[in-house]
Scaffold this active site. Structure first.
Site, PDB file in Angstrom:
ATOM      1  N   ASP A 168      29.515  56.470 -57.083  1.00 43.70           N
ATOM      2  CA  ASP A 168      28.918  55.849 -58.270  1.00 43.70           C
ATOM      3  C   ASP A 168      27.403  55.969 -58.202  1.00 43.70           C
ATOM      4  O   ASP A 168      26.802  55.642 -57.169  1.00 43.70           O
ATOM      5  CB  ASP A 168      29.267  54.359 -58.334  1.00 43.70           C
ATOM      6  CG  ASP A 168      30.688  54.105 -58.812  1.00 43.70           C
ATOM      7  OD1 ASP A 168      31.412  55.085 -59.076  1.00 43.70           O
ATOM      8  OD2 ASP A 168      31.075  52.928 -58.918  1.00 43.70           O
TER       9      ASP A 168
ATOM     10  N   LYS B 174      32.841  56.737 -67.172  1.00 47.45           N
ATOM     11  CA  LYS B 174      33.913  55.777 -67.440  1.00 47.45           C
ATOM     12  C   LYS B 174      34.025  55.451 -68.930  1.00 47.45           C
ATOM     13  O   LYS B 174      33.022  55.263 -69.612  1.00 47.45           O
ATOM     14  CB  LYS B 174      33.660  54.471 -66.670  1.00 47.45           C
ATOM     15  CG  LYS B 174      33.771  54.609 -65.153  1.00 47.45           C
ATOM     16  CD  LYS B 174      33.550  53.257 -64.472  1.00 47.45           C
ATOM     17  CE  LYS B 174      33.511  53.382 -62.956  1.00 47.45           C
ATOM     18  NZ  LYS B 174      34.815  53.685 -62.369  1.00 47.45           N
TER      19      LYS B 174
ATOM     20  N   GLY C 130      33.698  46.523 -56.461  1.00 49.06           N
ATOM     21  CA  GLY C 130      32.505  45.693 -56.403  1.00 49.06           C
ATOM     22  C   GLY C 130      32.549  44.579 -55.384  1.00 49.06           C
ATOM     23  O   GLY C 130      31.731  43.669 -55.424  1.00 49.06           O
TER      24      GLY C 130
ATOM     25  N   ARG D  14      49.293  51.512 -49.651  1.00 49.15           N
ATOM     26  CA  ARG D  14      50.568  51.323 -48.939  1.00 49.15           C
ATOM     27  C   ARG D  14      51.725  51.130 -49.925  1.00 49.15           C
ATOM     28  O   ARG D  14      52.835  51.612 -49.691  1.00 49.15           O
ATOM     29  CB  ARG D  14      50.475  50.122 -47.996  1.00 49.15           C
ATOM     30  CG  ARG D  14      49.696  50.393 -46.709  1.00 49.15           C
ATOM     31  CD  ARG D  14      49.782  49.197 -45.772  1.00 49.15           C
ATOM     32  NE  ARG D  14      48.970  49.339 -44.580  1.00 49.15           N
ATOM     33  CZ  ARG D  14      49.342  49.984 -43.476  1.00 49.15           C
ATOM     34  NH1 ARG D  14      50.529  50.578 -43.428  1.00 49.15           N
ATOM     35  NH2 ARG D  14      48.540  50.046 -42.424  1.00 49.15           N
TER      36      ARG D  14
ATOM     37  N   GLY E 221      36.277  48.754 -52.889  1.00 52.99           N
ATOM     38  CA  GLY E 221      35.973  48.003 -51.672  1.00 52.99           C
ATOM     39  C   GLY E 221      35.658  48.841 -50.451  1.00 52.99           C
ATOM     40  O   GLY E 221      35.514  48.305 -49.351  1.00 52.99           O
TER      41      GLY E 221
ATOM     42  N   GLY F  79      31.867  53.061 -54.690  1.00 48.26           N
ATOM     43  CA  GLY F  79      31.037  52.522 -55.763  1.00 48.26           C
ATOM     44  C   GLY F  79      29.811  51.828 -55.228  1.00 48.26           C
ATOM     45  O   GLY F  79      28.831  52.450 -54.823  1.00 48.26           O
ATOM     46  N   SER F  80      29.897  50.495 -55.176  1.00 54.75           N
ATOM     47  CA  SER F  80      28.753  49.684 -54.766  1.00 54.75           C
ATOM     48  C   SER F  80      28.413  49.860 -53.292  1.00 54.75           C
ATOM     49  O   SER F  80      27.291  49.577 -52.869  1.00 54.75           O
ATOM     50  CB  SER F  80      29.060  48.211 -55.052  1.00 54.75           C
ATOM     51  OG  SER F  80      29.738  48.073 -56.277  1.00 54.75           O
TER      52      SER F  80
END
Length: 303
Positions: free
Chosen positions: A33, A90, A162, A174, A223, A244-245
């Site tokens: 990102d 997005k 995030g 999983r 995450g 991302g973050s």
């Protein structure tokens, strides 16, 4: 392979084969990102296979709240012109006009994303109508197959964007892997029941049961904040990683980005993983997923 919905005689829609092939080219890589052309250049320099152009990373979207929409076309075009690698952007779930705009801007892939505020709580975008390939999130196999049936060319396990907490990403990966293994053990007549339970077309269910994998590329997201997180998701069956973050909310983005790329490539070599995990500075502080109220969880968006 289902190409019934993807006529390409008009030149306006891409076939499933072409779209899925474009997504296959990103396998084994990291998609990052970015919110500025400068960040996009850092990502490209670190070895990212693509960048996701957006105005706010998921951590900021979560912190600031409000309605989150497609990014400004000027901002997306600025990132497209800054790098040579593919650029994704997005669109809101169900917002087919945002997707039409993104396609006209020349983005390489569109992410119909639960990170943005959904525009339609009943329908996802009919992705067969577009030339550009779509990426969609899924928390389980049924969700993944429904998105593929709508024309998605790549699936990413959702995780919880995030947060910097990888636990939901592992749960979703999983779940998808476990459900695929279960299908492989079923007889032909049992697959009819499985298709009904998964709320997915029987033909797709049979294809997955025979191949032992999804008919499209499966990435992971949500995450991932450290090289170890990325490597674990690859060991769990992901074919690539969205970050991302986790990169640009950390102490040393360039070094962390390069380390996550290396960890994704050498995911089964603990010596390399130990080496790239050293001296990365502070990781993003993050949020424990368990502390997020159910209505605030982004992974719950989509059906």
């Amino acid at each position: 392979m289902n190409t019934a919905h993807s006529p390409d005689g008009s030149g306006r829609t891409g076939t499933a084969r072409v779209k899925r092939g474009m997504a296959e080219m990103l396998k084994g890589g990291v998609i990052m990102d970015v919110v500025t052309p400068e960040q996009a250049k850092i990502a490209e320099g670190a070895g990212a296979v693509a960048v996701m152009a957006l105005e706010r990373v998921p951590a900021d979207i979560r912190a600031q709240g409000g309605v989150s929409r497609m990014s400004d076309p000027d901002m997306i075009e600025g990132i497209i012109s800054a790098v040579t690698i593919p650029v994704m952007a997005k669109a809101r779930i169900g917002h087919f006009v945002e997707a039409q705009i993104l396609q006209s801007l020349g983005v390489d892939y569109i992410d119909e994303s639960e990170v943005l505020t959904p525009a339609d709580y009943t329908h996802h975008i009919d992705k067969w109508k577009f030339t550009v390939p779509f990426v969609c999130g899924a928390t389980n196999l049924g969700e993944a197959l429904r998105r593929i049936n709508e024309g998605a060319a790549m699936i990413r396990s959702k995780g919880e964007a995030g947060t910097g907490d990888v636990s939901n990403a592992t749960t979703h990966m999983r779940a998808i892997g476990g459900e695929i293994r279960r299908l492989m053990s079923l007889s032909e007549d049992e697959l009819y029941v499985a298709a009904k339970e998964l709320q997915a077309p029987y033909e797709l269910v049979v294809e997955v049961a025979r191949a032992g994998k999804l008919p499209v590329t499966l990435f992971t997201a949500g995450g991932i904040a450290t090289p170890a997180d990325a490597a674990m998701m690859m060991q769990l069956g992901a074919e690539g990683v969205f970050v991302g973050s986790g990169i640009f909310k950390s102490g040393d983005p360039a070094q962390r980005a390069a380390a996550i790329v290396k960890a994704t490539t050498f995911y089964d070599d603990p010596d390399v993983l130990a080496k790239v995990s050293r001296g990365l500075g502070e990781a993003m502080v993050g949020i424990n997923v368990e502390q997020i109220a159910q209505p605030e969880r982004l992974a719950e968006r989509g059906w």
